[in-house]
Design a protein around this motif. Structure first.
Motif, PDB file in Angstrom:
ATOM      1  N   VAL A   1       0.975  -1.069   0.053  1.00  0.00           N
ATOM      2  CA  VAL A   1       0.045   0.206   0.132  1.00  0.00           C
ATOM      3  C   VAL A   1       0.915   1.180   0.036  1.00  0.00           C
ATOM      4  CG1 VAL A   1      -1.631   1.345   1.091  1.00  0.00           C
ATOM      5  CG2 VAL A   1      -1.964  -1.103   1.003  1.00  0.00           C
ATOM      6  N   PHE A   2       1.912   1.159   1.022  1.00  0.00           N
ATOM      7  CA  PHE A   2       2.751   2.300   0.959  1.00  0.00           C
ATOM      8  C   PHE A   2       3.341   2.561  -0.399  1.00  0.00           C
ATOM      9  CE2 PHE A   2       6.701   4.441   1.706  1.00  0.00           C
ATOM     10  CZ  PHE A   2       6.448   5.749   2.186  1.00  0.00           C
ATOM     11  N   HIS A   3       4.128   1.458  -0.789  1.00  0.00           N
ATOM     12  CA  HIS A   3       4.913   1.760  -2.090  1.00  0.00           C
ATOM     13  C   HIS A   3       3.923   2.252  -3.301  1.00  0.00           C
ATOM     14  CE1 HIS A   3       7.616   0.451  -5.347  1.00  0.00           C
ATOM     15  NE2 HIS A   3       6.568  -0.360  -6.020  1.00  0.00           N
ATOM     16  N   LYS A   4       2.890   1.779  -3.449  1.00  0.00           N
ATOM     17  CA  LYS A   4       1.704   2.099  -4.341  1.00  0.00           C
ATOM     18  C   LYS A   4       1.384   3.646  -4.338  1.00  0.00           C
ATOM     19  CE  LYS A   4      -0.109  -2.224  -6.054  1.00  0.00           C
ATOM     20  NZ  LYS A   4       0.410  -2.083  -7.219  1.00  0.00           N
ATOM     21  N   THR A   5       1.368   4.075  -3.037  1.00  0.00           N
ATOM     22  CA  THR A   5       0.798   5.542  -2.683  1.00  0.00           C
ATOM     23  C   THR A   5       1.884   6.267  -2.197  1.00  0.00           C
ATOM     24  OG1 THR A   5       0.148   4.846  -0.325  1.00  0.00           O
ATOM     25  CG2 THR A   5      -1.655   4.683  -2.095  1.00  0.00           C
ATOM     26  N   ASN A   6       2.998   5.856  -1.683  1.00  0.00           N
ATOM     27  CA  ASN A   6       4.017   6.847  -1.231  1.00  0.00           C
ATOM     28  C   ASN A   6       3.412   7.618   0.075  1.00  0.00           C
ATOM     29  OD1 ASN A   6       6.691   7.589  -0.720  1.00  0.00           O
ATOM     30  ND2 ASN A   6       6.213   9.619  -2.104  1.00  0.00           N
ATOM     31  N   ASN A   7       2.618   7.107   0.762  1.00  0.00           N
ATOM     32  CA  ASN A   7       1.739   7.920   1.682  1.00  0.00           C
ATOM     33  C   ASN A   7       1.381   7.038   2.932  1.00  0.00           C
ATOM     34  OD1 ASN A   7       0.093   9.528   3.056  1.00  0.00           O
ATOM     35  ND2 ASN A   7      -1.151  10.172   1.354  1.00  0.00           N
ATOM     36  N   ALA A   8       1.967   7.226   3.948  1.00  0.00           N
ATOM     37  CA  ALA A   8       1.895   6.488   5.285  1.00  0.00           C
ATOM     38  C   ALA A   8       0.595   6.717   5.788  1.00  0.00           C
ATOM     39  CB  ALA A   8       3.073   6.904   6.342  1.00  0.00           C
ATOM     40  N   TRP A   9      -0.289   7.581   5.408  1.00  0.00           N
ATOM     41  CA  TRP A   9      -1.675   7.839   5.972  1.00  0.00           C
ATOM     42  C   TRP A   9      -2.305   6.765   5.359  1.00  0.00           C
ATOM     43  CZ3 TRP A   9      -2.992  10.805   9.696  1.00  0.00           C
ATOM     44  CH2 TRP A   9      -2.313  12.162  10.043  1.00  0.00           C
TER      45      TRP A   9
END
Length: 213
Positions: A185-193
């Motif tokens: 999820v983080f890799h695809k969005t670059n967003n820890a939220w």
């Protein structure tokens, strides 16, 4: 190697060491999260990252969630928790007791609002540390697959407690799988939220499900 990179490497090594502390009975693995959060914000200042590139972009949440392709990855950890708890209820009830015992000192089951707030804070903290800092930094040196695996191994070890080897292995397997999913999820969005949202709903579901059992 620049000073900033050296600081990041030292912090990552420290996170790994703290994650292994449970194996010698110290029980200070949680410090790895504190180190990761601190270095995330220190590194953010040192690198002068733009908001869109720092791995914690609150403005991009709406845009990320509008991407329908990410929702399967966000929900998969919840599904994995449902599978693990259901199977454990039928075949390995000791696992239910283990998870409840691991969480009863960090969350309050007495008040749903307080429970929700505590789980949200814990999920966001772990995602900032392990995905926003550790995974993001490690991915600068390694391809994404070994990055996800190494990050998830350390994340899993950080949740280790002694017990029945079958129960410990079962618990660790699902923690590892969910960590991989949060990392994707983080890799695809670059967003820890966004990975924190996935982490939050999976944990909230698991604790409520277990409390009913």
């Amino acid at each position: 190697m620049s000073r900033n990179k050296k600081i990041c490497v030292i912090a990552m090594l420290a996170m790994g060491i703290f994650s292994l502390s449970s194996f010698i009975g110290l029980g200070i693995a949680g410090i790895s999260v504190v180190v990761g959060i601190a270095l995330f914000f220190i590194n953010r200042v040192l690198e002068k990252n733009a908001a869109s590139d720092n791995g914690l972009n609150i403005i991009a949440i709406s845009k990320n969630l509008k991407d329908k392709s990410i929702w399967l990855w966000i929900v998969l950890p919840l599904i994995m928790n449902g599978i693990s708890i259901t199977l454990a209820a039928m075949f390995l009830p000791e696992f239910i007791e283990r998870v409840y015992g691991r969480t009863e000192f960090t969350v309050s089951l007495g008040t749903l609002l307080l429970l929700t707030l505590q789980i949200a804070i814990l999920a966001l903290g772990e995602e900032i540390a392990w995905r926003g800092f550790f995974q993001k930094q490690l991915s600068k040196w390694l391809p994404i697959t070994p990055t996800l695996i190494l990050t998830s191994i350390l994340f899993t070890l950080g949740h280790f407690t002694f017990g029945n080897i079958l129960v410990v292995s079962y618990d660790g397997f699902f923690i590892f799988i969910n960590s991989i999913l949060y990392g994707i999820v983080f890799h695809k969005t670059n967003n820890a939220w966004i990975s924190a949202i996935s982490h939050f709903i999976a944990n909230l579901f698991a604790i409520i499900f277990i409390s009913f059992l």
